[in-house]
Write an enzyme that holds these catalytic residues in place. Structure first.
Site, PDB file in Angstrom:
ATOM      1  N   CYS A 134       1.157  -0.900   0.005  1.00  0.00           N
ATOM      2  CA  CYS A 134       0.251  -0.185   0.208  1.00  0.00           C
ATOM      3  C   CYS A 134       0.685   0.826  -0.139  1.00  0.00           C
ATOM      4  O   CYS A 134       0.642   2.289  -0.546  1.00  0.00           O
ATOM      5  CB  CYS A 134      -1.184   0.017   1.366  1.00  0.00           C
ATOM      6  SG  CYS A 134      -1.890  -1.647   1.856  1.00  0.00           S
ATOM      7  N   ARG A 185     -21.723  -5.409  14.033  1.00  0.00           N
ATOM      8  CA  ARG A 185     -22.330  -4.355  14.948  1.00  0.00           C
ATOM      9  C   ARG A 185     -24.106  -4.687  14.122  1.00  0.00           C
ATOM     10  O   ARG A 185     -24.490  -4.787  15.041  1.00  0.00           O
ATOM     11  CB  ARG A 185     -21.287  -2.970  15.048  1.00  0.00           C
ATOM     12  CG  ARG A 185     -22.615  -2.871  16.019  1.00  0.00           C
ATOM     13  CD  ARG A 185     -22.199  -3.218  17.504  1.00  0.00           C
ATOM     14  NE  ARG A 185     -23.113  -2.473  18.719  1.00  0.00           N
ATOM     15  CZ  ARG A 185     -24.614  -2.886  18.580  1.00  0.00           C
ATOM     16  NH1 ARG A 185     -24.703  -4.476  18.328  1.00  0.00           N
ATOM     17  NH2 ARG A 185     -24.847  -3.163  20.151  1.00  0.00           N
ATOM     18  N   CYS A 233      -9.263  -2.286  -4.589  1.00  0.00           N
ATOM     19  CA  CYS A 233      -7.241  -1.724  -4.341  1.00  0.00           C
ATOM     20  C   CYS A 233      -6.508  -3.238  -4.084  1.00  0.00           C
ATOM     21  O   CYS A 233      -5.578  -3.613  -5.290  1.00  0.00           O
ATOM     22  CB  CYS A 233      -6.879  -0.607  -3.343  1.00  0.00           C
ATOM     23  SG  CYS A 233      -5.596   0.503  -3.456  1.00  0.00           S
ATOM     24  N   CYS A 280     -27.743  -6.381  15.520  1.00  0.00           N
ATOM     25  CA  CYS A 280     -28.846  -5.842  15.914  1.00  0.00           C
ATOM     26  C   CYS A 280     -29.950  -6.376  15.220  1.00  0.00           C
ATOM     27  O   CYS A 280     -30.947  -6.400  15.703  1.00  0.00           O
ATOM     28  CB  CYS A 280     -28.681  -4.084  16.012  1.00  0.00           C
ATOM     29  SG  CYS A 280     -28.338  -3.001  17.465  1.00  0.00           S
ATOM     30  N   CYS A 301     -35.218   2.425  17.736  1.00  0.00           N
ATOM     31  CA  CYS A 301     -34.753   2.197  19.682  1.00  0.00           C
ATOM     32  C   CYS A 301     -33.778   3.356  19.171  1.00  0.00           C
ATOM     33  O   CYS A 301     -33.493   4.451  20.580  1.00  0.00           O
ATOM     34  CB  CYS A 301     -33.864   0.704  19.646  1.00  0.00           C
ATOM     35  SG  CYS A 301     -34.281  -0.270  20.514  1.00  0.00           S
ATOM     36  N   HIS A 302     -32.762   3.696  18.307  1.00  0.00           N
ATOM     37  CA  HIS A 302     -31.786   4.688  18.509  1.00  0.00           C
ATOM     38  C   HIS A 302     -32.790   6.077  18.038  1.00  0.00           C
ATOM     39  O   HIS A 302     -31.710   7.088  18.499  1.00  0.00           O
ATOM     40  CB  HIS A 302     -30.918   4.297  17.074  1.00  0.00           C
ATOM     41  CG  HIS A 302     -30.804   2.864  17.315  1.00  0.00           C
ATOM     42  ND1 HIS A 302     -29.328   3.147  18.920  1.00  0.00           N
ATOM     43  CD2 HIS A 302     -30.510   1.996  17.205  1.00  0.00           C
ATOM     44  CE1 HIS A 302     -29.181   1.436  18.589  1.00  0.00           C
ATOM     45  NE2 HIS A 302     -29.564   1.206  17.301  1.00  0.00           N
ATOM     46  N   CYS A 325       2.720   2.815  -3.001  1.00  0.00           N
ATOM     47  CA  CYS A 325       1.729   3.976  -4.102  1.00  0.00           C
ATOM     48  C   CYS A 325       1.137   4.978  -3.326  1.00  0.00           C
ATOM     49  O   CYS A 325       1.527   6.142  -3.227  1.00  0.00           O
ATOM     50  CB  CYS A 325       0.774   3.032  -4.446  1.00  0.00           C
ATOM     51  SG  CYS A 325       0.269   2.453  -5.758  1.00  0.00           S
ATOM     52  N   HIS A 326       0.933   4.642  -1.868  1.00  0.00           N
ATOM     53  CA  HIS A 326       0.351   5.786  -1.021  1.00  0.00           C
ATOM     54  C   HIS A 326       0.786   7.118  -0.156  1.00  0.00           C
ATOM     55  O   HIS A 326       0.926   7.540   0.210  1.00  0.00           O
ATOM     56  CB  HIS A 326      -0.943   5.305  -0.418  1.00  0.00           C
ATOM     57  CG  HIS A 326      -2.144   4.464  -1.005  1.00  0.00           C
ATOM     58  ND1 HIS A 326      -2.854   5.318  -1.540  1.00  0.00           N
ATOM     59  CD2 HIS A 326      -2.209   3.419  -1.478  1.00  0.00           C
ATOM     60  CE1 HIS A 326      -3.704   4.446  -2.881  1.00  0.00           C
ATOM     61  NE2 HIS A 326      -3.615   3.506  -2.316  1.00  0.00           N
ATOM     62  N   CYS A 378     -34.916   0.329  13.576  1.00  0.00           N
ATOM     63  CA  CYS A 378     -33.296   0.751  14.070  1.00  0.00           C
ATOM     64  C   CYS A 378     -33.865   2.042  14.907  1.00  0.00           C
ATOM     65  O   CYS A 378     -33.695   2.430  15.888  1.00  0.00           O
ATOM     66  CB  CYS A 378     -32.764   1.328  12.732  1.00  0.00           C
ATOM     67  SG  CYS A 378     -31.824   0.238  11.808  1.00  0.00           S
TER      68      CYS A 378
END
Lengths: 253, 106
Positions: free
Chosen positions: A70, A210, A106, A214, A172-173, A73-74, A169
């Site tokens: 990586c 994650r 990439c 849920c 709750c949130h 190039c970067h 979602c």
């Protein structure tokens, strides 16, 4: 009388389903206990440290048939990757793409190496390392002509009831954050620190992992890793958290 | 190669109480879990941790199952003299990790 009660109920539902005003948004960090916060704040006690070191190693290691790293190039990630994680997921060629997918693209195209599996130690480590370079920067997802259809699709998914518990979602949130669910605080669901070290997992994981938690929680069938639905939801959540500071790699309970 | 991280203040006053934080990269597999086919996953944990201050043991801990992965051990000691703090972690399947840190006492 019955009509009045019905009207009252409708108004209540309508009032509740509102989005959280920008100024009232709070990172999951603020819902954590003192010890967990201290763990995240100190770089030397944040257990994500090891994943970051793995990520740094991967960044500098030539790989694939192109035998290119990586860094080849970067260059120095501290400069080239600064602010990148704050702009992902994005939409490229009409398709939503998250940071993990960008890294794998990439790998396949430039390094000519096989893509890392979702949630593999390598992919999480490299994503965390790239994400770390944007820590402290505001999340900068823009709603423009390219992203808007995907954002709207993500929002629709966020607001749609799903699973055997028939919960969205948002219920709750947006409506019940700050209250307790089985003894744990319900946060507002801002993805400010992914990939995270989650104490419950005893390890690192991505936002998609994650989100799957849920979805399983409301007894819905989770979307596959890397599916457009998942990435659209990620995109919407990051846009919803726009302007909030990135904490990658965060610690969560 | 197992990774460990240690935080020791680089300098301290003589007699001062200093906090030392250590973190070791380890899965801490309990030995109680089973695979999807029902086989027991063998135990693989760190079992011991020792800190020596110029060769003198100042802290020791025994670790057992049900301790978190990547155990964080923080403790205090009194800065007596300049020198070296040596940290050693030992565990199942020949796990061994060492780390050193210098401290200057003025």
């Amino acid at each position: 009388m019955r009509a009045a009660a019905f009207f009252f109920a409708v108004v209540c539902v309508w009032l509740q389903a509102a989005e959280i005003p920008l100024a009232e948004r709070r990172s999951g960090y603020e819902f954590m206990g003192r010890e967990t916060r201290a763990m995240q704040d100190d770089d030397t006690t944040n257990p994500a440290l090891f994943s970051l070191l793995d990520g740094e190693q991967l960044w500098n290691r030539p790989d694939g048939t192109a035998a290119r790293a990586c860094a080849g190039c970067h260059g120095d990630a501290a400069q080239s990757m600064k602010g990148i994680a704050a702009r992902y997921p994005t939409v490229a060629g009409g398709k939503p793409i998250n940071l993990e997918q960008r890294i794998n693209a990439c790998r396949v195209e430039q390094q000519r190496a096989p893509a890392f599996a979702y949630e593999s130690k390598e992919l999480v480590a490299l994503t965390a390392y790239v994400g770390r370079q944007s820590r402290g920067m505001p999340i900068a997802i823009e709603a423009n002509d390219a992203t808007r259809p995907r954002l709207e699709a993500g929002r629709a998914l966020y607001e749609r009831r799903q699973g055997q518990l028939n919960l969205s979602c948002s219920q709750c949130h947006d409506d019940n954050w700050g209250k307790l669910l089985a003894g744990s605080a319900i946060p507002q669901g801002h993805p400010t620190g992914y990939p995270i070290y989650r104490l419950e997992w005893q390890g690192m994981g991505s936002l998609e992992r994650r989100l799957r938690n849920c979805m399983i929680g409301v007894r819905a069938e989770p979307y596959a890793y890397g599916s457009p639905e998942m990435v659209q939801l990620e995109l919407y959540l990051m846009w919803r958290a726009r302007g909030m500071k990135l904490e990658t790699p965060a610690v969560r309970p | 190669m197992a990774r460990v991280a240690v935080t020791v203040p680089p300098s301290a006053k003589r007699g001062e109480i200093i906090e030392i934080k250590t973190l070791a990269q380890h899965e801490m597999e309990t030995g109680f879990r089973r695979t999807q086919t029902g086989e027991l996953v063998p135990r693989d944990i760190i079992t011991g941790f020792v800190c020596r201050y110029n060769g003198v043991e100042v802290f020791r801990a025994e670790l057992h199952q049900a301790m978190a992965a990547n155990p964080l051990i923080a403790f205090t000691t009194v800065a007596a003299e300049s020198g070296t703090l040596e940290f050693t972690w030992t565990g199942d399947h020949g796990y061994l990790a060492n780390q050193k840190a210098e401290i200057k006492v003025v």
